[in-house]
Write an enzyme that holds these catalytic residues in place. Sequence first.
Site, PDB file in Angstrom:
ATOM      1  N   LYS A 138     -33.032 110.914 -35.521  1.00  0.00           N
ATOM      2  CA  LYS A 138     -33.974 109.906 -35.720  1.00  0.00           C
ATOM      3  C   LYS A 138     -33.651 109.381 -37.317  1.00  0.00           C
ATOM      4  O   LYS A 138     -34.318 110.200 -38.390  1.00  0.00           O
ATOM      5  CB  LYS A 138     -35.437 110.242 -35.720  1.00  0.00           C
ATOM      6  CG  LYS A 138     -36.421 109.263 -35.439  1.00  0.00           C
ATOM      7  CD  LYS A 138     -36.529 108.167 -36.435  1.00  0.00           C
ATOM      8  CE  LYS A 138     -37.295 108.347 -37.609  1.00  0.00           C
ATOM      9  NZ  LYS A 138     -37.575 107.267 -38.581  1.00  0.00           N
ATOM     10  N   GLU A 168     -36.052 120.283 -46.114  1.00  0.00           N
ATOM     11  CA  GLU A 168     -35.710 119.952 -47.510  1.00  0.00           C
ATOM     12  C   GLU A 168     -36.350 118.907 -48.004  1.00  0.00           C
ATOM     13  O   GLU A 168     -36.187 117.654 -47.555  1.00  0.00           O
ATOM     14  CB  GLU A 168     -34.104 119.678 -47.412  1.00  0.00           C
ATOM     15  CG  GLU A 168     -33.104 119.832 -48.700  1.00  0.00           C
ATOM     16  CD  GLU A 168     -33.349 118.448 -49.587  1.00  0.00           C
ATOM     17  OE1 GLU A 168     -34.625 118.273 -50.470  1.00  0.00           O
ATOM     18  OE2 GLU A 168     -32.364 117.807 -49.328  1.00  0.00           O
ATOM     19  N   CYS A 226     -32.900 113.907 -53.963  1.00  0.00           N
ATOM     20  CA  CYS A 226     -33.658 115.407 -53.739  1.00  0.00           C
ATOM     21  C   CYS A 226     -33.416 116.070 -55.171  1.00  0.00           C
ATOM     22  O   CYS A 226     -34.418 116.649 -55.554  1.00  0.00           O
ATOM     23  CB  CYS A 226     -33.612 116.082 -52.447  1.00  0.00           C
ATOM     24  SG  CYS A 226     -33.730 115.017 -51.044  1.00  0.00           S
ATOM     25  N   GLU A 263     -42.674 114.509 -58.089  1.00  0.00           N
ATOM     26  CA  GLU A 263     -41.377 114.023 -57.917  1.00  0.00           C
ATOM     27  C   GLU A 263     -41.615 112.366 -57.894  1.00  0.00           C
ATOM     28  O   GLU A 263     -42.252 111.871 -56.970  1.00  0.00           O
ATOM     29  CB  GLU A 263     -40.840 114.292 -56.436  1.00  0.00           C
ATOM     30  CG  GLU A 263     -39.466 114.000 -56.256  1.00  0.00           C
ATOM     31  CD  GLU A 263     -38.932 114.424 -54.978  1.00  0.00           C
ATOM     32  OE1 GLU A 263     -39.727 114.361 -53.967  1.00  0.00           O
ATOM     33  OE2 GLU A 263     -37.697 114.900 -54.919  1.00  0.00           O
TER      34      GLU A 263
HETATM   35  P1  ADP Z   1     -39.614 109.035 -47.769  1.00  0.00           P
HETATM   36  O1  ADP Z   1     -40.181 109.147 -48.977  1.00  0.00           O
HETATM   37  O2  ADP Z   1     -38.034 109.771 -48.457  1.00  0.00           O
HETATM   38  O3  ADP Z   1     -39.489 107.876 -47.120  1.00  0.00           O
HETATM   39  P2  ADP Z   1     -40.771 110.467 -45.654  1.00  0.00           P
HETATM   40  O4  ADP Z   1     -40.774 111.715 -45.369  1.00  0.00           O
HETATM   41  O5  ADP Z   1     -41.519 109.300 -45.591  1.00  0.00           O
HETATM   42  O6  ADP Z   1     -39.612 110.203 -46.980  1.00  0.00           O
HETATM   43  O7  ADP Z   1     -39.402 109.868 -44.276  1.00  0.00           O
HETATM   44  C1  ADP Z   1     -38.471 110.666 -44.057  1.00  0.00           C
HETATM   45  C2  ADP Z   1     -38.102 110.686 -42.539  1.00  0.00           C
HETATM   46  O8  ADP Z   1     -39.095 111.113 -42.011  1.00  0.00           O
HETATM   47  C3  ADP Z   1     -37.843 109.342 -41.820  1.00  0.00           C
HETATM   48  O9  ADP Z   1     -36.763 109.390 -41.102  1.00  0.00           O
HETATM   49  C4  ADP Z   1     -39.240 108.785 -41.714  1.00  0.00           C
HETATM   50  O10 ADP Z   1     -39.149 107.654 -40.631  1.00  0.00           O
HETATM   51  C5  ADP Z   1     -39.720 109.977 -41.240  1.00  0.00           C
HETATM   52  N1  ADP Z   1     -41.448 110.352 -40.963  1.00  0.00           N
HETATM   53  C6  ADP Z   1     -42.268 109.518 -41.507  1.00  0.00           C
HETATM   54  N2  ADP Z   1     -43.304 110.198 -40.960  1.00  0.00           N
HETATM   55  C7  ADP Z   1     -43.007 110.932 -39.868  1.00  0.00           C
HETATM   56  C8  ADP Z   1     -44.135 111.511 -39.199  1.00  0.00           C
HETATM   57  N3  ADP Z   1     -45.365 111.593 -39.269  1.00  0.00           N
HETATM   58  N4  ADP Z   1     -43.368 112.503 -38.241  1.00  0.00           N
HETATM   59  C9  ADP Z   1     -41.993 112.539 -38.031  1.00  0.00           C
HETATM   60  N5  ADP Z   1     -41.480 111.831 -39.054  1.00  0.00           N
HETATM   61  C10 ADP Z   1     -41.578 111.244 -39.804  1.00  0.00           C
END
Ligand code: ADP
Length: 485
Positions: A181, A256, A290, A387
């Site tokens: 995903k 991570e 990161c 961060e």
């Molecule tokens: P960033 O701050 O780097 O955008 P996120 O943690 O929001 O980090 O997103 C990283 C990944 O996690 C993306 O692919 C995002 O779509 C996915 N993501 C965000 N929210 C959820 C959730 N509730 N469950 C699973 N995956 C999620």
Amino acid sequence: MSLQNLLPFNTSHCFIDGEWRPSVSGGVLPLLNPSDGDILCEIAAGDADDINAAVRAASAALDSDWGRFTALERGRVLARTGALVSENLDLLSELEATDVGKPVTQARADVIALARYLEFYAGAADKVHGETLPYLDGYTVYTLREPHGVTGHIIPWNYPMQIIGRSVGAALTMGNACVLKPAEDACLTALMFAELARQAGLPAGALNVVPGTGERAGAALASHKEVQHISFTGSVKVGELIQSQAAGNVVPVTLELGGKSPQVVFEDADIEAALPFLVNAGIQNAGQTCSAASRILVQKTIYNELLNAMAEKYRGLRVGPAADDYEVGPLISASQKQRVESYLSQDDQLQLVASGVIVNKAPEGGNYVEPRLYACSDASHILAQQEIFGPVQVVIPFETEEQAVAIANGTEFGLVASVWTANGARQMRMAKQLRAGQVFINNYGAGGGVELPFGGVGKSGHGREKGFEALYGFSTLKTVAALHG
Ligand code: ADP
């Protein structure tokens, strides 16, 4: 030429069971260009139905062609995929630069890293083995390394290709079937990767890619009952959620989650050698890394000298569209820009020392932020603790080695650290005491090479990716004990 015309697949489709197909709901999301804010193309808005189809396809692949591949054959298909990645260096770099807003030279480095991951794992595929174990008289005991089964990979937008290399690359090496995903903010190279793997002969279902939002597609994957391992790279907040969802199914997770990584510079360091590492590790990918070194700890005796030298570098930094390949590109989104800017104020403990320049031709709609260097006298300041994920570094003074360790270890994170000193005994002491998954001595490799295990402690996450260590993480150990007398 439009982006769609460059690509051998429909950008608004998912890749499931070896085929390109629209999401079950038919829903799409706009993909925005960080350099100008325009819509680049549409991508699929995958949801639970698409994730279900992808997991079914992955399970079926394990029971058919893919599951029967020998380790050697898995290695060969990864090697062919890596060769296709290299052949498509220009296209993949352009896609990544456009989609992520990453200066082209940095995007090219990511494509080369992806090819290198595949080369490494292709060679490793038939070299991971179990052991024979001494046991009671009359027994032969040995271990087998087996795939988990279906693995879920939820990745962010900052380094899609590198993270696919280290996560999907390692999972496929061990014979897992993957559901990926990608992030809704940048997913074109993930889709192109699936197409190249298909062309290289990866059997249908071994890799499935479902774009969509985290709340819908991501959550459906993280909580799916037939997924046997989840690897996630992203924010702490979502990492916590994913770990609790995976706990509901009692499956292992690799997380991570970023950091607040320090580079510690002692007075006997080679400052000239250190300087490019100190600055680059803060502004690479506009600080959206990161393992960005967002804290620079400097011994008081050389503090002013080093701060001035870094400031000089900052004043020379230009910020502009990814295609123009300046040192710094835009941030990924308007909301990320807003978040970064919300941190940027001054107070008694925090002085802005220097900033870079946004070039005149940078389009209005792009998410540009000037890189900023701050002098920070309080290591507990919010800018020295959280961060930021933008091109912002704080420089913090220390007096003694003991103080340096306390400040370096004084955040919730622990991903990467470095120490700059000519004193060999101090190098060893610091390497032992720094709380981080990777420590660099007189260098700083953001994330390190593909061979080097990578991952964090504390809120930086757990589990290790890269190198052989990742292959152990993406497999499970079975012990066989035979009593034969
Ligand atoms: P960033 O701050 O780097 O955008 P996120 O943690 O929001 O980090 O997103 C990283 C990944 O996690 C993306 O692919 C995002 O779509 C996915 N993501 C965000 N929210 C959820 C959730 N509730 N469950 C699973 N995956 C999620």
